[in-house]
Design a protein around this motif. Structure first.
Motif, short mmCIF file in Angstrom:
data_model
loop_
_atom_site.label_atom_id
_atom_site.label_comp_id
_atom_site.label_asym_id
_atom_site.label_seq_id
_atom_site.Cartn_x
_atom_site.Cartn_y
_atom_site.Cartn_z
N LYS A 20 0.75 -1.15 -0.07
CA LYS A 20 -0.46 -0.64 0.23
C LYS A 20 0.79 1.03 -0.22
CE LYS A 20 -4.09 -1.81 0.28
NZ LYS A 20 -5.36 -1.68 -1.13
N GLN A 21 2.21 1.44 0.01
CA GLN A 21 3.23 2.18 -0.01
C GLN A 21 2.75 3.37 0.80
OE1 GLN A 21 2.35 3.77 -3.87
NE2 GLN A 21 3.92 2.21 -5.03
N LEU A 22 2.80 2.69 2.07
CA LEU A 22 3.07 3.69 3.17
C LEU A 22 4.21 3.96 4.00
CD1 LEU A 22 0.72 1.49 5.73
CD2 LEU A 22 0.02 3.44 4.19
N SER A 23 4.06 5.17 4.15
CA SER A 23 5.58 5.15 4.90
C SER A 23 6.28 4.48 5.36
CB SER A 23 5.39 6.61 5.92
OG SER A 23 5.26 6.52 6.76
N GLU A 24 7.71 4.71 5.53
CA GLU A 24 8.69 3.90 6.41
C GLU A 24 8.26 3.84 7.60
OE1 GLU A 24 13.53 3.65 7.05
OE2 GLU A 24 12.69 4.35 4.99
N LYS A 25 8.38 5.54 8.05
CA LYS A 25 7.51 5.74 9.92
C LYS A 25 6.01 5.17 10.38
CE LYS A 25 10.86 9.88 10.12
NZ LYS A 25 10.67 10.89 11.66
N THR A 26 5.43 4.73 9.55
CA THR A 26 3.99 4.30 10.04
C THR A 26 4.36 3.31 9.90
OG1 THR A 26 3.10 6.56 8.69
CG2 THR A 26 2.20 3.79 8.63
N MET A 27 4.97 2.21 8.37
CA MET A 27 5.29 1.33 9.12
C MET A 27 6.25 0.95 10.23
SD MET A 27 5.45 -0.38 5.27
CE MET A 27 6.54 -1.65 6.04
N GLU A 28 6.67 1.27 10.41
CA GLU A 28 7.95 0.92 11.84
C GLU A 28 6.74 1.31 12.94
OE1 GLU A 28 11.05 3.55 11.58
OE2 GLU A 28 12.71 2.70 10.67
N SER A 29 6.25 1.98 13.12
CA SER A 29 4.74 2.33 14.37
C SER A 29 3.91 1.47 14.33
CB SER A 29 4.79 3.20 14.09
OG SER A 29 3.85 3.59 14.69
N TYR A 30 3.41 0.87 13.27
CA TYR A 30 3.09 0.08 13.24
C TYR A 30 3.28 -1.37 13.83
CZ TYR A 30 -0.53 2.23 9.94
OH TYR A 30 -1.99 2.99 9.84
N GLU A 31 4.46 -2.05 13.84
CA GLU A 31 4.76 -3.39 13.18
C GLU A 31 5.81 -3.29 15.28
OE1 GLU A 31 8.20 -6.11 11.21
OE2 GLU A 31 8.78 -4.22 11.32
N GLN A 32 6.12 -1.92 15.39
CA GLN A 32 6.57 -1.78 17.19
C GLN A 32 4.95 -1.85 17.69
OE1 GLN A 32 8.07 1.39 18.53
NE2 GLN A 32 8.73 1.32 19.92
N THR A 33 4.20 -1.48 17.25
CA THR A 33 2.85 -1.84 17.71
C THR A 33 2.73 -3.17 18.27
OG1 THR A 33 2.83 0.80 17.68
CG2 THR A 33 0.52 -0.87 18.09
N LEU A 34 2.50 -3.51 17.36
CA LEU A 34 1.80 -5.15 16.77
C LEU A 34 2.48 -6.21 18.12
CD1 LEU A 34 0.86 -4.98 12.77
CD2 LEU A 34 -1.28 -5.21 15.38
N HIS A 35 4.07 -5.50 17.88
CA HIS A 35 5.27 -6.72 18.54
C HIS A 35 5.15 -6.38 19.93
CE1 HIS A 35 7.19 -8.96 15.52
NE2 HIS A 35 7.28 -7.50 14.96
N LEU A 36 4.85 -5.50 20.42
CA LEU A 36 4.31 -4.87 21.98
C LEU A 36 2.88 -6.07 22.10
CD1 LEU A 36 5.67 -1.06 21.99
CD2 LEU A 36 6.64 -3.42 23.26
N PHE A 37 2.18 -5.65 21.41
CA PHE A 37 0.35 -6.74 21.51
C PHE A 37 1.32 -8.19 21.76
CE2 PHE A 37 -3.14 -8.24 20.17
CZ PHE A 37 -4.52 -8.30 21.44
N GLU A 38 1.34 -8.44 20.82
CA GLU A 38 2.14 -9.43 20.44
C GLU A 38 1.82 -10.32 22.07
OE1 GLU A 38 5.17 -13.06 20.49
OE2 GLU A 38 5.98 -10.17 19.84
#
Length: 82
Positions: A20-38
């Motif tokens: 979806k060509q999200l920005s790098e910062k957005t993707m880093e934020s999503y990934e960090q949030t998901l790993h914290l939830f996991e």
């Protein structure tokens, strides 16, 4: 094992975000949030299977995050509701 399956699902979601060509910062934020939830699901809730995650668990996690002092995301969400 729960974490391996969840990590694979996070990786798949991140590939979707990349497509979806999200920005790098957005993707880093999503990934960090998901790993914290996991991590929280496994460590705090002792969830062993991804299928055990319910809306209630997600709401509980968000509530816990919002109780943490200085949480910018929750402060922004509270401001929007006014």
């Amino acid at each position: 094992m729960f974490t391996n399956k969840m990590i694979c699902q996070i990786d798949e979601y991140m590939l979707y975000c990349q497509s979806k060509q999200l920005s790098e910062k957005t993707m880093e934020s999503y990934e960090q949030t998901l790993h914290l939830f996991e991590r929280w699901c496994g460590d705090e809730m002792l969830i062993e299977n991804v299928t055990e995650i319910t809306e209630g668990f997600i709401r509980r996690y968000i509530s816990m995050i919002c109780r943490q002092e200085g949480n910018i995301w929750c402060a922004a969400m509270t401001e929007r509701r006014k």
